[in-house]
Design an enzyme around this catalytic site. Structure first.
Site, PDB file in Angstrom:
ATOM      1  N   LYS A  64       0.603  -1.116  -0.024  1.00 35.63           N
ATOM      2  CA  LYS A  64      -0.203   0.129   0.004  1.00 35.63           C
ATOM      3  C   LYS A  64       1.015   1.316  -0.127  1.00 35.63           C
ATOM      4  CE  LYS A  64      -4.503  -1.722   1.767  1.00 35.63           C
ATOM      5  NZ  LYS A  64      -5.412  -1.806   2.921  1.00 35.63           N
ATOM      6  N   LYS A  87      -6.052 -10.868  -6.444  1.00 34.51           N
ATOM      7  CA  LYS A  87      -7.222 -11.095  -5.509  1.00 34.51           C
ATOM      8  C   LYS A  87      -8.380 -10.144  -5.625  1.00 34.51           C
ATOM      9  CE  LYS A  87      -6.237  -8.631  -1.526  1.00 34.51           C
ATOM     10  NZ  LYS A  87      -6.356  -8.403  -0.079  1.00 34.51           N
ATOM     11  N   LYS A 104     -11.920  -4.987  -2.536  1.00 37.10           N
ATOM     12  CA  LYS A 104     -12.880  -3.822  -2.569  1.00 37.10           C
ATOM     13  C   LYS A 104     -12.390  -2.659  -3.193  1.00 37.10           C
ATOM     14  CE  LYS A 104     -13.810  -4.909   1.846  1.00 37.10           C
ATOM     15  NZ  LYS A 104     -14.236  -5.074   3.319  1.00 37.10           N
TER      16      LYS A 104
END
Ligand code: TYM
Length: 332
Positions: free
Chosen positions: A112, A195, A198
């Protein structure tokens, strides 16, 4: 009964199929056998930019989806993380025994922070796993059912529990991650090597629990496959088809081999239609129930408040012991 703890971030209006299959289905099954705590981790969601009104709404929506998917708030403790103050307080204490390098080795943080850049990476994102450790340790948790991507965070939690116990005396239970091998990772339908998430850039490969059935159907019919033409599980060579088989198997409880046999000699079109029917039949009642619950937010808030009281009772007791052990002066 052994204690179970797990949670999800309210980071979108709807949960995605990976959350449902990788986490919620297991939670629902395990809640009979365990004394289970399930939280909506809104403090964690603050590590991403949020519109305040939207965050509140997403938090309610996430809780409604837990209940709609079969988590029973009269049996399991289903609550909002920020309603129990002890989470933030224990996170501070744990951060003082966490190594800077240790936290820096968390792969989710590395990914991230690389994506956002140094300036957009907050200290909160860095200490995110410490807050997650606090969630788990406050409840003297034995087992933590999660998808593959959270395993490293649970390992850190174990290390912190052992370290604390070693320095200050037996205080925490050392929790175990429970990862269902077959469904640990559900992939994006358009990019079956990443994967399902969201926060995916494109929506086309993400199945949302609250999507209209027609939208879900379309996404499945358009899922990426391959030119081989046989319905066969092969993660390396046929990631798209393998992912669809995983979803099919998880939702029906049937072994992959049996589904392969059923579709032997038939095309991908037939297989996708079969899967479409399975997914729509599974999601449709959950969606309807969630929307119904969201029609009465006051009632939902009441349920969450009562459950937060139950959670706080356990969490506050643990925190009081921790304060005592580390040497904080008790308020007279
Ligand atoms: P979150 O909100 O990203 O995801 C919630 C749960 O869904 C699982 N999951 C998946 N499983 C299979 N395939 C996928 N594509 C997929 N995407 C998500 C996740 O592994 C997770 O189990 N840090 C956690 C939330 C958290 C937590 C906790 C979990 C905070 N405190 C304490 C357990 C215990 C998170 O961001 O999950």
């Amino acid at each position: 009964k052994q204690r179970l703890y797990s949670g999800m971030q309210p980071s979108a209006d709807s949960l995605q199929a990976g959350n449902y299959i990788g986490a919620l289905l297991q939670w629902r099954k395990m809640q009979d056998e365990y004394d289970a705590f399930f939280s909506v981790v809104d403090l964690h969601a603050l590590t991403q930019p949020n519109d305040p009104a939207e965050l509140r709404e997403k938090t309610r929506r996430t809780a409604a989806q837990y209940i709609a998917a079969g988590i029973e708030p009269s049996r399991s403790t289903l609550y909002v993380q920020s309603h129990v103050r002890a989470h933030a307080e224990l996170a501070w204490i744990l951060s003082t025994i966490t190594g800077f390098g240790e936290a820096g080795r968390m792969t989710q943080f590395k990914d991230k922070s690389q994506r956002y850049g140094a300036d957009a990476t907050s200290v909160g994102l860095f200490t995110y796993p410490v807050l997650m450790a606090a969630d788990i340790l406050l409840y003297k948790t034995d087992v933590v059912p999660v998808g593959d991507d959270q395993k490293q965070h649970v390992e850190l939690t174990r290390d912190l529990a052992e370290r604390f116990n070693g320095r200050f005396g037996e205080t925490f239970v050392v929790p175990k991650p429970v990862i269902q091998a077959e469904t640990a990772r559900i992939y994006d339908l358009q990019e079956p090597t990443s994967k399902m998430s969201k926060s995916a850039e494109s929506q086309a490969g993400v199945l949302w629990l609250l999507d209209e059935p027609s939208v879900t159907a379309k996404k499945i019919m358009r899922a990426v496959t391959d030119s081989d033409g046989t319905v066969r599980y092969d993660r390396a060579e046929k990631p798209g088809v393998s992912n669809l088989l995983t979803i099919y198997s998880a939702l029906t409880g049937r072994p992959v081999a049996e589904i392969e046999d059923e579709y032997a000699g038939r095309g991908y079109g037939d297989f996708k239609k079969g899967l479409r029917d399975v997914v729509v039949a599974e999601f449709e009642p959950v969606r309807a129930r969630a929307l119904e619950l969201l029609d009465d937010p006051a009632e939902l808030d009441r349920v969450l408040a009562a459950n937060a009281d139950r959670a706080a009772e356990v969490a506050d007791a643990t925190l009081a012991t921790v304060y005592e052990r580390v040497g904080l002066l008790r308020r007279g």
